[in-house]
Design a protein around this motif. Structure first.
Motif, mmCIF file in Angstrom:
data_model
loop_
_atom_site.group_PDB
_atom_site.id
_atom_site.type_symbol
_atom_site.label_atom_id
_atom_site.label_comp_id
_atom_site.label_asym_id
_atom_site.label_seq_id
_atom_site.Cartn_x
_atom_site.Cartn_y
_atom_site.Cartn_z
ATOM 1 N N LEU A 143 62.315 71.749 -38.899
ATOM 2 C CA LEU A 143 63.081 72.525 -39.884
ATOM 3 C C LEU A 143 64.312 71.797 -40.430
ATOM 4 O O LEU A 143 65.054 72.373 -41.217
ATOM 5 N N ALA B 290 60.333 78.676 -40.453
ATOM 6 C CA ALA B 290 61.645 79.322 -40.313
ATOM 7 C C ALA B 290 61.482 80.761 -39.812
ATOM 8 O O ALA B 290 62.236 81.226 -38.948
ATOM 9 N N ALA C 251 60.509 75.380 -51.136
ATOM 10 C CA ALA C 251 60.469 74.981 -49.726
ATOM 11 C C ALA C 251 59.055 74.948 -49.164
ATOM 12 O O ALA C 251 58.845 74.492 -48.039
ATOM 13 N N ASP D 285 66.283 73.425 -48.734
ATOM 14 C CA ASP D 285 65.009 72.767 -49.045
ATOM 15 C C ASP D 285 64.592 73.012 -50.487
ATOM 16 O O ASP D 285 64.201 72.091 -51.210
ATOM 17 N N SER E 61 60.285 68.521 -47.325
ATOM 18 C CA SER E 61 59.527 69.762 -47.525
ATOM 19 C C SER E 61 58.106 69.483 -47.998
ATOM 20 O O SER E 61 57.559 70.178 -48.853
ATOM 21 N N ILE F 255 66.285 76.686 -45.375
ATOM 22 C CA ILE F 255 65.197 76.885 -46.345
ATOM 23 C C ILE F 255 65.760 76.941 -47.769
ATOM 24 O O ILE F 255 65.149 76.405 -48.709
ATOM 25 N N LYS G 250 57.337 75.562 -45.300
ATOM 26 C CA LYS G 250 58.411 75.431 -44.320
ATOM 27 C C LYS G 250 59.020 76.791 -43.992
ATOM 28 O O LYS G 250 59.518 77.019 -42.890
ATOM 29 N N SER G 251 58.950 77.717 -44.957
ATOM 30 C CA SER G 251 59.507 79.049 -44.732
ATOM 31 C C SER G 251 58.748 79.799 -43.634
ATOM 32 O O SER G 251 59.320 80.662 -42.956
ATOM 33 N N TRP H 49 67.506 79.979 -42.203
ATOM 34 C CA TRP H 49 67.262 80.455 -43.566
ATOM 35 C C TRP H 49 68.141 79.727 -44.578
ATOM 36 O O TRP H 49 67.735 79.482 -45.716
#
Length: 387
Positions: free
Chosen positions: A257, A62, A55, A81, A203, A78, A58-59, A75
């Motif tokens: 997201l 999040a 991911a 992703d 992502s 994610i 991107k985390s 989550w």
């Protein structure tokens, strides 16, 4: 040096390509994924595939959104992703399963509690259950969750996917040729198998999107979300708060997201009906609309002169950052994250299949002979050449 590079990331991954240049490239060097002989079964008619991805940053978004709102659903996004960045790369060589998947999660335990780990792991299995409803089988084989606070500032979510498949069902890019047309599949909208509008983010390019769109206040609120060595002028330059409303019905945070859309159900149906006429499949991830440049089998020019409309998110990023459109097309998918190279008749059938899943698609360009490999983007925002 552009702002993307100033943040310590590269759309083209030049260092990675250089590092692996002398390694074994597998049975089909120009295939989208590395393909090896059937080590496990020993059958010359089969091959093995294994792919690792995740991911990415991107985390971090999040994490910030969860801290701001308490919304745990991000989550699961994610987890999706990480899965899709693997499975959709493997789709590009014709792999449609059954797959095995192992997750790798590295966290700072002081910031990422057990409930987040639970949401990630259970979100993974929940997504596999949904894919099964559309004929895509994936088995979760466990994985590794490590407490590595000295290495990871918040959390990183990666995975490894593998499968065994027949060699005569492989899709490589060796058959790309002058006269081919390109069918682009939209990354935005709401597919029949999605629960809400998808902005098309995917992502890739998250470092740029996060810093260009979000307000400077987040550097103070969440210093753990930033590399302290970054130049101040490229840290959270935007005007938006995470919960600001947008024209899409999602707030800014949820737009960025949006879980990466998989095209697995669509590609499964395309390959069942038109396998023989598919000359190449490209996942427009890192490298955006110039991604196919790395997989051309000969000096060819790929002209994209009819791309799908740029969806709201990418317009917002460009406006916020003032990034050149040439760089935008090289960093982001810009509204189309999968493209197939084929003949005109098959292209029309692919468009119908994609639209049956409520995913917009259209012929976006063509391939012609050239003296060197080149991608040309002809758009309302300008004409751009990539070599």
């Amino acid at each position: 040096m552009n702002r993307y590079n100033l943040r310590g990331v590269s759309a083209q991954k030049e260092d990675v390509h250089k590092a692996v240049a002398k390694l074994d490239q597998g049975l089909y060097p120009r295939a989208f994924c590395k393909i090896y002989p059937d080590y496990w079964g020993g059958d010359a008619d089969f091959c093995n595939l294994m792919h690792a991805d995740g991911a990415g940053t991107k985390s971090i978004l999040a994490y910030m959104y969860w801290k701001e709102t308490g919304d745990m659903s991000v989550w699961q996004g994610i987890a999706i992703d990480s899965i899709v960045m693997n499975i959709d790369d493997m789709l590009c060589v014709g792999a449609t399963g059954p797959f095995t998947y192992s997750s790798t999660i590295g966290r700072n335990k002081h910031l990422i509690p057990g409930e987040v780990i639970s949401a990630l792991i259970n979100g993974t299995q929940s997504y596999f259950d949904k894919l099964s409803d559309f004929g895509i089988e994936v088995r979760l084989m466990g994985g590794e969750t490590a407490d590595v606070g000295d290495v990871v500032r918040t959390v990183i979510v990666d995975g490894t996917m593998a499968c065994r498949m027949r060699r005569d069902k492989l899709v490589t890019t060796d058959n790309m040729k002058p006269g081919d047309v390109i069918v682009s599949l939209a990354s935005y909208g709401q597919a029949t198998y999605e629960d809400e509008y998808n902005s098309g983010m995917g992502s890739n390019g998250l470092t740029s999107a996060r810093h260009e769109m979000l307000h400077k206040k987040y550097a103070t609120l969440y210093p753990e979300s930033v590399d302290p060595k970054l130049p101040k002028e490229v840290v959270y330059n935007g005007k938006y708060s995470l919960t600001d409303a947008t024209e899409t019905g999602l707030d800014v945070g949820k737009m960025i997201l949006s879980p990466t859309r998989t095209y697995a159900p669509v590609v499964l149906n395309i390959l069942k009906a038109h396998f023989e006429n598919i000359h190449g499949i490209i996942h427009c991830s890192g490298g955006g609309q110039s991604k196919c440049l790395h997989y051309l089998p000969a000096p060819l020019r790929v002209v994209k002169n009819n791309l799908l409309p740029v969806p709201p998110l990418f317009k917002m990023i460009q406006e916020a950052a003032g990034t050149s459109w040439k760089e935008m097309y090289q960093v982001f998918n810009m509204g189309q994250r999968l493209e197939l190279f084929t003949d005109k008749d098959t292209a029309a059938e692919i468009v119908k299949i994609s639209k049956s899943f409520n995913i917009d698609a259209q012929i976006s360009g063509y391939v012609e002979a050239a003296e060197k490999k080149e991608v040309v983007i002809e758009s309302a925002n300008g004409t751009f050449n990539y070599f």
